[in-house]
Design a protein around this motif. Structure first.
Motif, short mmCIF file in Angstrom:
data_model
loop_
_atom_site.label_atom_id
_atom_site.label_comp_id
_atom_site.label_asym_id
_atom_site.label_seq_id
_atom_site.Cartn_x
_atom_site.Cartn_y
_atom_site.Cartn_z
N ARG A 86 0.83 -1.21 0.00
CA ARG A 86 0.00 0.00 0.00
C ARG A 86 0.87 1.26 0.00
O ARG A 86 0.56 2.25 -0.68
N ILE A 87 1.94 1.22 0.77
CA ILE A 87 2.82 2.39 0.85
C ILE A 87 3.47 2.67 -0.51
O ILE A 87 3.61 3.82 -0.92
N CYS A 88 3.86 1.61 -1.20
CA CYS A 88 4.44 1.79 -2.55
C CYS A 88 3.45 2.51 -3.46
O CYS A 88 3.83 3.40 -4.24
N GLN A 89 2.19 2.13 -3.37
CA GLN A 89 1.16 2.78 -4.19
C GLN A 89 0.98 4.24 -3.76
O GLN A 89 0.76 5.12 -4.60
N THR A 90 1.07 4.49 -2.47
CA THR A 90 0.83 5.84 -1.95
C THR A 90 1.92 6.82 -2.36
O THR A 90 1.64 7.93 -2.82
N VAL A 91 3.18 6.41 -2.20
CA VAL A 91 4.28 7.36 -2.45
C VAL A 91 4.68 7.41 -3.92
O VAL A 91 5.32 8.37 -4.36
N GLY A 92 4.33 6.37 -4.68
CA GLY A 92 4.65 6.38 -6.10
C GLY A 92 6.11 6.07 -6.38
O GLY A 92 6.88 5.69 -5.49
N VAL A 93 6.48 6.23 -7.64
CA VAL A 93 7.81 5.83 -8.10
C VAL A 93 8.52 7.00 -8.78
O VAL A 93 7.93 7.70 -9.60
N LYS A 94 9.77 7.19 -8.41
CA LYS A 94 10.66 8.14 -9.09
C LYS A 94 12.01 7.45 -9.24
O LYS A 94 12.71 7.25 -8.25
N GLU A 95 12.35 7.11 -10.45
CA GLU A 95 13.54 6.29 -10.68
C GLU A 95 14.78 6.85 -9.99
O GLU A 95 15.53 6.11 -9.34
N ASP A 96 15.02 8.13 -10.12
CA ASP A 96 16.21 8.74 -9.53
C ASP A 96 15.88 9.55 -8.28
O ASP A 96 16.63 10.46 -7.89
N GLY A 97 14.76 9.21 -7.64
CA GLY A 97 14.38 9.91 -6.42
C GLY A 97 15.20 9.46 -5.23
O GLY A 97 16.14 8.66 -5.36
N THR A 98 14.84 9.95 -4.06
CA THR A 98 15.54 9.56 -2.84
C THR A 98 14.69 8.54 -2.09
O THR A 98 13.46 8.59 -2.13
N PRO A 99 15.33 7.60 -1.38
CA PRO A 99 14.58 6.53 -0.72
C PRO A 99 13.69 7.00 0.42
O PRO A 99 12.87 6.23 0.91
N ASP A 100 13.82 8.25 0.84
CA ASP A 100 12.94 8.78 1.87
C ASP A 100 11.70 9.45 1.30
O ASP A 100 10.80 9.85 2.04
N GLU A 101 11.65 9.55 -0.03
CA GLU A 101 10.55 10.27 -0.66
C GLU A 101 9.65 9.39 -1.53
O GLU A 101 8.45 9.63 -1.62
N ALA A 102 10.23 8.39 -2.19
CA ALA A 102 9.46 7.58 -3.13
C ALA A 102 10.16 6.26 -3.37
O ALA A 102 11.31 6.05 -2.96
N MET A 103 9.47 5.35 -4.05
CA MET A 103 10.13 4.13 -4.49
C MET A 103 11.08 4.50 -5.62
O MET A 103 10.68 5.19 -6.57
N CYS A 104 12.31 4.05 -5.51
CA CYS A 104 13.32 4.49 -6.46
C CYS A 104 14.38 3.40 -6.63
O CYS A 104 14.27 2.30 -6.06
N ARG A 105 15.38 3.72 -7.40
CA ARG A 105 16.43 2.73 -7.67
C ARG A 105 17.12 2.27 -6.39
O ARG A 105 17.58 1.13 -6.29
N GLU A 106 17.18 3.13 -5.39
CA GLU A 106 17.91 2.80 -4.16
C GLU A 106 17.15 1.87 -3.21
O GLU A 106 17.78 1.16 -2.42
N ASN A 107 15.83 1.88 -3.26
CA ASN A 107 15.10 1.07 -2.28
C ASN A 107 14.25 -0.04 -2.88
O ASN A 107 13.71 -0.88 -2.15
N ILE A 108 14.13 -0.08 -4.20
CA ILE A 108 13.23 -1.07 -4.80
C ILE A 108 13.73 -2.49 -4.60
O ILE A 108 12.95 -3.43 -4.42
N SER A 109 15.05 -2.67 -4.60
CA SER A 109 15.61 -4.02 -4.47
C SER A 109 15.29 -4.64 -3.12
O SER A 109 14.94 -5.82 -3.03
N GLU A 110 15.41 -3.85 -2.04
CA GLU A 110 15.15 -4.42 -0.72
C GLU A 110 13.67 -4.73 -0.52
O GLU A 110 13.32 -5.68 0.18
N VAL A 111 12.81 -3.94 -1.15
CA VAL A 111 11.38 -4.23 -1.06
C VAL A 111 11.05 -5.51 -1.81
O VAL A 111 10.35 -6.39 -1.29
N TYR A 112 11.57 -5.64 -3.02
CA TYR A 112 11.35 -6.87 -3.77
C TYR A 112 11.90 -8.08 -3.01
O TYR A 112 11.27 -9.15 -2.97
N ALA A 113 13.07 -7.93 -2.41
CA ALA A 113 13.68 -9.04 -1.68
C ALA A 113 12.80 -9.49 -0.52
O ALA A 113 12.61 -10.69 -0.28
N ALA A 114 12.23 -8.53 0.21
CA ALA A 114 11.36 -8.87 1.34
C ALA A 114 10.11 -9.59 0.87
O ALA A 114 9.68 -10.58 1.48
N LEU A 115 9.52 -9.11 -0.21
CA LEU A 115 8.30 -9.74 -0.72
C LEU A 115 8.59 -11.13 -1.27
O LEU A 115 7.80 -12.07 -1.07
#
Length: 357
Positions: A86-115
Motif C-alpha cells: 500500500r505504501i508503494c502505491q501511496t508514495v509512487g515511483v521516481k527512478e532517480d528519487g531519494t529513498p525517503d521520498e518515493a520508491m526508487c532505484r535505491e530502495n526497490i531491491s530491498e522491497v522486492y527481496a522482502a516480498l
C-alpha cells in the motif's frame, strides 16, 4: 470531564512522533499488535510518509522476517507485506528519487527481496500451514508493485527479479492448497497478459502466451485440480520454470488429498511419457528432479513427498530407459540421495518411502 472534553484532553501525537510510536509497536510481543500497527502504517497519507519512507519500510520489512521468537506470527508478516504494498502505491515511483521520498532505484531491491522472501514462508503450527497467508499476500504485493513499476518506471524491473517472481508464482500454482493455487494462477496470468505496457523480462513469454492464451484462461477453474494440473505441467517443458514446477508438484503428487494426488500424478505421468522418445528432454527432466531432491535433503516438507513421487514415477516405468545402462548417473545419484535422506532417520514414513524408491 466528559464528552468531547474528555477526548480533547488526550495528548495528540505530532507527525514526527506518530511514526516512531507506530514503528516501536511493530516489535510488540503480541502478534495482533503488530498486525494493527502494520495496517495503520499502510494507510498513512503521502505527506506523513515523505521524509520518513525509508524508516517506515525498514520497520515493516523487519516485521515480515521470521525469527525463532515470532515464528507463529504469520498474520503479522502478512499484514507487513500488505502495508509495504500500500505504501508503494501511496508514495509512487521516481527512478532517480531519494529513498525517503518515493520508491526508487535505491530502495526497490530491498522491497522486492522482502516480498520474495515471503514466498518461502511455509511455517506451520497447530492451525496447519499458517505461512500460506503470507505467501498469498506476498504474491498480491509482488503483482501490485510490478504492475505499478511497469506503468511508471519499467526500467526498475530487473530481469533476475522478474524471473524469480514468475518462477516462484509458478511453483505456488503447482502446489496442493486450492486457494493458493488459484491465486497464484491469477497473479501469473495477470503479469503475463498485462499489456499497458507489457511486463519486461518475462521468461519464455512467447511460449507462455501459446500455452495460456488469454481467450481460454477466463473459463479455467484453477481451484479444480482436474483443470489446473494439466495446464501447469506444461511449464515443465520450459527450462526456466521446470525446477520450480517440479518442486510444487512434488508436494502435490506426494500429498494427502485424493483429488490433488490423482490429477497432479496423472498430469505428471502424461508429461514424462510424452518425452520418452526425446533423450535430451528426459535427461533434463531427470537432472532437474535430482537437483530438487538434493536441494531439499532433510527438508521433510518436500523430501517425504518427493520420495513418494519418485516411487510412482519409477513404478510406472518413467525411467526404465535408464536401467538399460549400467551405473547410469540418474540411478547412482538417486541411490546416494536416498541413503543421505534416511541416514539416522527414525521417521517410519520416510523410511518406507525411501525403501520403495
Amino acid at each position: 470531564m466528559t464528552g468531547s472534553g474528555a477526548l480533547s484532553s488526550r495528548p495528540s501525537l505530532f507527525p514526527e512522533e506518530l511514526i516512531p510510536r507506530y514503528l516501536a509497536e511493530l516489535q510488540s510481543p503480541e502478534a495482533m499488535t503488530r498486525c494493527g500497527f502494520s495496517s495503520a502504517l499502510g494507510t498513512l497519507p503521502d505527506f506523513l510518509l515523505r521524509g520518513r519512507l525509508q524508516q517506515v519500510l525498514t520497520g515493516l520489512i523487519a516485521v515480515t522476517r521470521i525469527s525463532p521468537k515470532d515464528v507463529s506470527f504469520a498474520e503479522a508478516r502478512r499484514d507487513g507485506m500488505r502495508a509495504i504494498s500500500r505504501i508503494c502505491q501511496t508514495v509512487g515511483v521516481k527512478e532517480d528519487g531519494t529513498p525517503d521520498e518515493a520508491m526508487c532505484r535505491e530502495n526497490i531491491s530491498e522491497v522486492y527481496a522482502a516480498l520474495l522472501d515471503g514466498m518461502d514462508d511455509y511455517t506451520t503450527d497447530s492451525r496447519g500451514d499458517v505461512g500460506s497467508c503470507v505467501r498469498e499476500a506476498a504474491m498480491t504485493s509482488l503483482m501490485d508493485l510490478t504492475l505499478l513499476l511497469a506503468q511508471t518506471q519499467p526500467t526498475l524491473i530487473a530481469a533476475p527479479v522478474c524471473e524469480r517472481i514468475m518462477c516462484c508464482v509458478a511453483q505456488q500454482a503447482s502446489e496442493k492448497i486450492d486457494r493458493i493455487r488459484a491465486h497464484a494462477a491469477h497473479v501469473f496470468l495477470t503479469l503475463l497478459h498485462f499489456d499497458s505496457p507489457p511486463i519486461p523480462h518475462v521468461p519464455h513469454r512467447g511460449e507462455l502466451e501459446k500455452l495460456f492464451p488469454r481467450s481460454d484462461m477466463a473459463s479455467v477453474d484453477w481451484k479444480a485440480a482436474s483443470q489446473a494440473f494439466p495446464l501447469i505441467t506444461q511449464l515443465l517443458g520450459l527450462p526456466t520454470y521446470r525446477y520450480y514446477v517440479l518442486l510444487g508438484l512434488a508436494v502435490s503428487v506426494g500429498g494427502l488429498t485424493a483429488s490433488t494426488i490423482r490429477h497432479s500424478t496423472q498430469s505428471l505421468f502424461e508429461y514424462v511419457k510424452g518425452i520418452q522418445s526425446d533423450p535430451q528432454a528426459l535427461g533434463n527432466f531427470s537432472e532437474t528432479l535430482l537437483q530438487v531432491f538434493e536441494d531439499n535433503l532433510l527438508n521433510d516438507r518436500v523430501s517425504v513427498s518427493l520420495l513418494k513421487m519418485l516411487n510412482q514415477l519409477l513404478a510406472n516405468g518413467c525411467f526404465d530407459i535408464f536401467t538399460t545402462e549400467e551405473n547410469h548417473h540418474f540411478c547412482v545419484k538417486l541411490l546416494e540421495l536416498c541413503k543421505e535422506e534416511i541416514k539416522k532417520s527414525k521417521d517410519i514414513q520416510k523410511l518406507l518411502s525411501s525403501i520403495s524408491v
